[in-house]
Scaffold this motif. Structure first.
Motif, mmCIF file in Angstrom:
data_model
loop_
_atom_site.group_PDB
_atom_site.id
_atom_site.type_symbol
_atom_site.label_atom_id
_atom_site.label_comp_id
_atom_site.label_asym_id
_atom_site.label_seq_id
_atom_site.Cartn_x
_atom_site.Cartn_y
_atom_site.Cartn_z
ATOM 1 N N GLY A 111 0.806 -1.215 0.000
ATOM 2 C CA GLY A 111 0.000 0.000 0.000
ATOM 3 C C GLY A 111 0.837 1.261 0.000
ATOM 4 O O GLY A 111 0.356 2.333 0.381
ATOM 5 N N LYS A 112 2.091 1.142 -0.424
ATOM 6 C CA LYS A 112 3.017 2.271 -0.414
ATOM 7 C C LYS A 112 3.559 2.532 -1.809
ATOM 8 O O LYS A 112 3.490 1.683 -2.705
ATOM 9 N N VAL A 113 4.126 3.723 -1.972
ATOM 10 C CA VAL A 113 4.893 4.045 -3.159
ATOM 11 C C VAL A 113 6.381 4.003 -2.779
ATOM 12 O O VAL A 113 6.709 4.108 -1.594
ATOM 13 N N PRO A 114 7.261 3.803 -3.770
ATOM 14 C CA PRO A 114 6.999 3.741 -5.201
ATOM 15 C C PRO A 114 6.556 2.353 -5.664
ATOM 16 O O PRO A 114 6.862 1.345 -5.026
ATOM 17 N N LEU A 115 5.864 2.369 -6.778
ATOM 18 C CA LEU A 115 5.627 1.178 -7.585
ATOM 19 C C LEU A 115 6.167 1.467 -8.976
ATOM 20 O O LEU A 115 6.104 2.607 -9.446
ATOM 21 N N LEU A 116 6.662 0.455 -9.633
ATOM 22 C CA LEU A 116 7.062 0.591 -11.031
ATOM 23 C C LEU A 116 6.239 -0.373 -11.869
ATOM 24 O O LEU A 116 6.287 -1.584 -11.645
ATOM 25 N N LYS A 117 5.478 0.177 -12.802
ATOM 26 C CA LYS A 117 4.733 -0.642 -13.751
ATOM 27 C C LYS A 117 5.566 -0.756 -15.022
ATOM 28 O O LYS A 117 5.977 0.246 -15.607
ATOM 29 N N VAL A 118 5.809 -1.986 -15.435
ATOM 30 C CA VAL A 118 6.589 -2.252 -16.642
ATOM 31 C C VAL A 118 5.652 -2.879 -17.671
ATOM 32 O O VAL A 118 5.222 -4.026 -17.514
ATOM 33 N N LEU A 119 5.324 -2.111 -18.703
ATOM 34 C CA LEU A 119 4.467 -2.605 -19.777
ATOM 35 C C LEU A 119 5.359 -3.144 -20.883
ATOM 36 O O LEU A 119 6.116 -2.407 -21.517
ATOM 37 N N HIS A 120 5.287 -4.447 -21.121
ATOM 38 C CA HIS A 120 6.158 -5.104 -22.091
ATOM 39 C C HIS A 120 5.589 -4.982 -23.500
ATOM 40 O O HIS A 120 4.403 -4.659 -23.696
ATOM 41 N N ALA A 121 6.435 -5.257 -24.471
ATOM 42 C CA ALA A 121 6.038 -5.121 -25.879
ATOM 43 C C ALA A 121 4.883 -6.045 -26.237
ATOM 44 O O ALA A 121 4.089 -5.728 -27.145
ATOM 45 N N ASP A 122 4.763 -7.174 -25.541
ATOM 46 C CA ASP A 122 3.679 -8.118 -25.846
ATOM 47 C C ASP A 122 2.371 -7.759 -25.150
ATOM 48 O O ASP A 122 1.391 -8.508 -25.235
ATOM 49 N N GLY A 123 2.352 -6.622 -24.428
ATOM 50 C CA GLY A 123 1.146 -6.186 -23.742
ATOM 51 C C GLY A 123 1.029 -6.650 -22.310
ATOM 52 O O GLY A 123 0.144 -6.191 -21.575
ATOM 53 N N CYS A 124 1.909 -7.553 -21.873
ATOM 54 C CA CYS A 124 1.904 -7.998 -20.483
ATOM 55 C C CYS A 124 2.497 -6.911 -19.587
ATOM 56 O O CYS A 124 3.296 -6.093 -20.030
ATOM 57 N N GLU A 125 2.100 -6.923 -18.347
ATOM 58 C CA GLU A 125 2.553 -5.903 -17.414
ATOM 59 C C GLU A 125 3.131 -6.543 -16.163
ATOM 60 O O GLU A 125 2.572 -7.502 -15.629
ATOM 61 N N SER A 126 4.251 -6.014 -15.710
ATOM 62 C CA SER A 126 4.862 -6.435 -14.457
ATOM 63 C C SER A 126 4.881 -5.248 -13.502
ATOM 64 O O SER A 126 4.923 -4.095 -13.935
#
Length: 227
Positions: free
Chosen positions: A52-67
């Protein structure tokens, strides 16, 4: 990195977010920044943030998947592994481990500094100032002649310490419980000045950061809001 899109989930005041932003700027990695209200956390944020804290890093991959990555040090280490140059850790394994230990130590120093900022009485301010001063003395004894922690090369230790020094660059700490915090610490003083001048550190916060900080202290009725 050209095949991914990075979004840094942030809050304007968070020093841990600043760590990540500094590393991203040092590495020259493009990213978007999205701020969330930590007093009214949106459902989408709570769904992806284990703490429930920041930071978060959203990684949107070329195939559309997200980490999603969380915890500032883990995110910074990810970028160090992903893009080794410019290196922010020493190559020598022992030195690298020592730097990582000082990064952990910096988090403790941050806790003391944040407690000092938010103190609402002089007794607490004195105790937090003394604790923070002790950490600075330990840095003074350990670090090189600078301008950075390990000498001429900017490192991850510098990146994680810079948000702490920023407080002291913005606010007036020249009142009785706190004004001796930096006295006589030549190396630390030079380190603080070098970090304040670095473009990656300047770019890690928004232009209204000082306003956010002062408003936070007023809301907390901190001593520093009255000086």
């Amino acid at each position: 990195m050209s095949q991914t899109r990075l979004t840094l989930i942030s809050h304007p005041l968070c020093p841990f977010v600043q760590r990540v932003a500094i590393v991203l700027h040092e590495k020259g990695i493009a990213f978007e920044r999205v701020n969330v209200d930590l007093h009214d956390k949106p459902d989408w944020f709570l769904a992806i943030s284990p703490t429930g804290k920041v930071p978060l890093l959203k990684v949107l991959h070329a195939d559309g998947c997200e980490s999603v990555l969380f915890e500032s040090v883990a995110i910074c280490e990810y970028f160090e592994d992903l893009q080794p140059k410019p290196a922010l850790h020493p190559q020598d394994a022992l030195l690298r481990a020592q730097h990582r230990a000082w990064i952990e130590f910096t988090s403790v120093a941050l806790s003391d500094a944040w407690g000092l900022l938010n103190a609402t009485d002089h007794e607490t301010a004195r105790a937090k100032a003394a604790a923070f001063r002790k950490k600075l003395e330990q840095f003074e004894a350990e670090m090189s002649d600078g301008p950075y922690f390990a000498g001429k090369s900017f490192s991850m230790v510098d990146a994680v310490m810079a948000p702490i020094f920023r407080y002291f660059d913005i606010l007036d700490f020249d009142f009785e419980p706190t004004h001796h915090v930096f006295d006589g610490l030549r190396r630390v003083a030079n380190w603080r000045l070098a970090l304040a001048r670095r473009s990656s550190i300047q770019a890690a916060v928004t232009q209204d950061y000082a306003t956010w900080l002062r408003e936070h202290l007023r809301e907390k009725e901190a001593l520093l809001a009255t000086v």
